[in-house]
Design a protein around this motif. Structure first.
Motif, short mmCIF file in Angstrom:
data_model
loop_
_atom_site.label_atom_id
_atom_site.label_comp_id
_atom_site.label_asym_id
_atom_site.label_seq_id
_atom_site.Cartn_x
_atom_site.Cartn_y
_atom_site.Cartn_z
N GLU A 477 0.83 -1.20 0.00
CA GLU A 477 0.00 0.00 0.00
C GLU A 477 0.87 1.25 0.00
O GLU A 477 2.00 1.25 0.47
N ALA A 478 0.30 2.34 -0.53
CA ALA A 478 0.96 3.65 -0.57
C ALA A 478 2.37 3.50 -1.15
O ALA A 478 2.55 2.93 -2.20
N LYS A 479 3.38 4.02 -0.41
CA LYS A 479 4.75 3.97 -0.91
C LYS A 479 5.52 2.76 -0.38
O LYS A 479 6.71 2.62 -0.61
N ALA A 480 4.85 1.91 0.36
CA ALA A 480 5.53 0.77 0.98
C ALA A 480 5.90 -0.28 -0.07
O ALA A 480 5.18 -0.50 -1.04
N ARG A 481 7.02 -0.92 0.16
CA ARG A 481 7.49 -1.99 -0.71
C ARG A 481 7.84 -3.19 0.16
O ARG A 481 8.16 -3.04 1.33
N GLY A 482 7.82 -4.35 -0.47
CA GLY A 482 8.16 -5.55 0.27
C GLY A 482 9.06 -6.45 -0.55
O GLY A 482 9.15 -6.34 -1.77
N VAL A 483 9.76 -7.36 0.15
CA VAL A 483 10.61 -8.33 -0.52
C VAL A 483 10.53 -9.64 0.26
O VAL A 483 10.46 -9.65 1.49
#
Length: 723
Positions: A477-483
């Motif tokens: 969501e929004a500007k969040a990123r995941g790995v």
């Protein structure tokens, strides 16, 4: 009569017939452009040179520079006697006239070509890997257009104040033509300049008014800056200031894939294109056909934090391998050099690492030694058995490694085969030919993106992690990123430099400690950022019983807390939102989300580096409050709470590391630390290394970036049997 004209006439009267021989080497327009005080005084330029200029150390023209004249007559370096200059010019008048005739003839051969591609090489009768590389590019480019009269590939020389040279140490692919002969003769409207990075800025600064006008009036001018050594590249601002006024079509080609990236293209504001050097032909020989020779590059060791010198390494090799001849590559022709590279059993490069002195012996089925550095070596090389973390490690191990291979043909052949496979995967003439043709067709690998995307969109590293190392990247969501990492961790992050950190941890394995399975450990993660290293090491090493993670920046610490919660590590992780240094402080510091992994409590050290990026002004930023405490205060408590456990310190604090370890040493805490892995930045690390050594730790270091003085330093305590 006006006084200025009267003075000019009087001064002309001092020019006698014997002086006129000097007009053969005098350029009036250049002299006035170069020496503005002479122009402002309104004096006759040739008279000024005769009466004052030569004795004051001024050159008569760009081509007949002091450097050139001194190379022809060494006495000019100390004796500025005008009669000596007249004598020298008179004695060489015929050779100067023949040189002029030959240069005019060469330039006339392509005067009517519609497109001229000019490769600039060093205008000195010497030899070097970069020169040979440019010469091979020149020859291969010429072969692409050999049947097209409308397109000509030619050679010129830099620096521009030197005459064209006939190279005697290698066979030039084409004769050099001085640049003014080209500009005075060529009618081409489509001009390409291929310039070596080290001479790029000087080239523009040395252009005469006439040469600059010729370039500016071409219908198409393409400038290709050949980045063969990233440490020699001009800064983005210097490159833009020099070339943007000349042409809108600027491209940087790179010899190493390591620095052909989206980030570099955006940082420099120009397209980037990989142009892998061509390999020379080297005869492959079996071990029984080789000689007991260790071939040496002519370089000196630069930037070693232990202060180890080339001579120290050679002394060790002479002492422990007396049966080997140590042969330095100097004053050899290409043929002599390639024969040596083919016959030598071993080679050692003191230079870039992945250079000709390393590659060419490997092509000859030999074994090369070097100190690994991430500027030139791709990461796949770092596990090669003959590449070392630092010069101390190489010096200590190389003699034994050579003896082991001499005692086992299979061991020698296995090392030679491993290196050959690594080099072959990186270089081939087919690849080089295709990339050169692509450059000449106007193709590029990366174009500069919007300034705000520089840190965020490192497509090169992210793509490699995803497709070669099994990472999965997620947009949340929004500007969040995941790995999702290969070992099953899920991490939220802010992008940007985080991709580089993933590369350091999982691919380069920068933070792999040496773990004794019979012992128990505590990890102190100073500068934990999003918690990656804390989680990765806690999962990898069951011997780590507890982790203390320090992150001073609130936005990053909040994400670290979430990541610890998501992954539920078996070893407890204690997160502290404080920075470590050598004093108690409350600081207001600038935080840049896209550079969150480059945050430091020593912003006065870090920010000047960040400001070198062309995009910094456009990136989001805001101030945050940060609490800083002495490192000794925290570590003493950790040691007290974990008696009997060995302490590991990982430290990546972008400049604060010097204060941290000095503080730990002052309070005697380093004496009980088992291992340290620290990335040092922006300063000579010699003092930091001495501090670690004084605490009884064995230290190795690796130079990662000479431009920013980034080193990975690994310090270990040696334990005896049963300890």
């Amino acid at each position: 009569m006006r006084p200025r004209k009267l003075i000019s006439r009087i001064r002309r009267a001092f020019v006698t017939p014997r002086h006129h021989v000097l007009r053969a080497v005098f350029d009036q327009n250049w002299y006035l452009e170069k020496y503005l005080d002479v122009k402002a005084a309104g004096v006759e330029p040739f008279a000024h040179f005769v009466q004052h200029g030569w004795s004051e150390g001024r050159s008569p023209s760009r081509t007949f520079s002091h450097e050139r004249l001194t190379s022809e007559e060494p006495r000019f370096d100390k004796d500025r006697n005008l009669d000596l200059l007249i004598e020298h010019v008179s004695a060489n008048a015929d050779s100067y006239r023949e040189y002029d005739r030959r240069q005019r003839q060469l330039a006339s051969e392509f005067a009517s070509a519609e497109r001229v591609i000019i490769f600039f090489n060093v205008a000195r009768n010497t030899i070097g890997g970069g020169m040979l590389s440019i010469n091979r590019f020149l020859g291969n480019a010429a072969s692409l257009y050999k049947d097209l009269d409308a397109i000509r590939v030619v050679s010129s020389g830099v620096p521009l104040n030197l005459p064209a040279v006939d190279h005697s140490l290698f066979e030039a692919a084409a004769p050099q033509i001085e640049f003014p002969y080209i500009t005075n003769t060529s009618k081409a409207e489509d001009v390409w300049l291929f310039l070596p990075e080290v001479f790029a800025i000087e080239f523009v600064a040395s252009l005469t008014k006439a040469e600059r006008e010729w370039l500016l009036t071409r219908r198409k001018l393409k400038v290709v800056v050949m980045n063969q050594n990233n440490d020699l590249m001009p800064s983005p601002q210097a490159l833009q200031d020099a070339f943007f006024p000349l042409s809108a079509q600027i491209v940087v080609t790179t010899a190493h894939t390591r620095y052909c990236t989206q980030r570099q293209a955006s940082r420099y504001g120009v397209p980037f294109k990989q142009m892998t050097p061509f390999l020379p032909p080297v005869v492959s020989r079996n071990l029984d056909a080789k000689k007991r020779i260790i071939m040496l590059s002519p370089d000196e060791i630069h930037g070693d934090p232990h202060g180890i010198t080339r001579e120290q390494v050679l002394e060790r090799l002479r002492s422990e391998l007396p049966e080997f001849d140590l042969v330095t590559v100097r004053n050899m022709s290409v043929e002599q050099y390639l024969d040596l590279a083919s016959r030598a059993m071993f080679s050692l490069t003191f230079g870039e690492g992945l250079d000709g002195y390393f590659i060419e012996p490997v092509l000859g089925n030999g074994v090369s030694f070097a100190v690994y550095n991430s500027t030139f070596f791709p990461e796949r090389f770092q596990n090669a058995k003959t590449l070392y973390l630092g010069w101390q490690e190489l010096m200590d191990d190389m003699p034994a490694a050579v003896r082991a291979m001499m005692g086992s043909t299979s061991a020698y052949e296995a090392n030679a085969r491993e290196l050959h496979e690594l080099v072959s995967n990186e270089y081939s003439d087919e690849r080089s030919r295709a990339e050169l043709a692509s450059v000449l067709a106007g193709e590029v690998d990366y174009v500069p993106g919007p300034a705000a995307d520089v840190a965020e969109n490192d497509a090169n590293i992210k793509r490699e992690l995803e497709f070669r190392h099994n990472f999965r990247f997620l947009d949340l969501e929004a500007k969040a990123r995941g790995v999702i990492t290969p070992d099953g961790l899920f991490l939220r992050h802010m992008g940007g430099e985080f991709y580089s950190v993933l590369y350091e941890v999982y691919v380069r394995k920068d933070y792999d400690f040496e773990i004794d399975q019979a012992q128990k450990y505590v990890l102190v993660d100073i500068g934990c950022n999003f918690g990656l290293v804390s989680l990765h090491l806690a999962k990898r090493y069951s011997e780590i019983e507890k982790v203390y993670a320090y992150e001073p920046a609130n936005p990053t610490a909040r994400l670290a807390a979430k990541n610890f919660e998501y992954n539920a590590p078996t070893s407890p992780i204690v997160l502290k939102q404080i920075g470590l240094s050598d004093a108690f402080e409350l600081k207001t510091l600038e935080f840049i989300p896209d550079w969150s992994t480059a945050f430091s409590t020593e912003n006065e050290v870090l920010l000047p580096f960040l400001r070198q990026t062309s995009s910094l002004a456009a990136e989001e930023r805001f101030n945050i409050e940060v609490e800083v405490v002495p490192a000794a205060t925290e570590l003493s408590r950790i040691i007290e709470e974990n008696r009997g456990l060995r302490i590991l310190i990982k430290c990546d604090t972008q400049g604060s590391e010097f204060a941290i370890f000095e503080n730990l040493a002052n309070f005697g805490i380093l004496a009980v630390i088992d291992q340290v892995i620290v990335e040092s930045h922006f300063r000579d690390p010699a003092g930091l290394i001495a501090t670690l050594q004084a605490a009884g730790l064995t230290v190795n270091s690796r130079l990662d970036s000479a431009a920013n003085q980034v080193y990975t330093i690994v310090a270990k305590r040696q334990h005896g049997v049963g300890n």
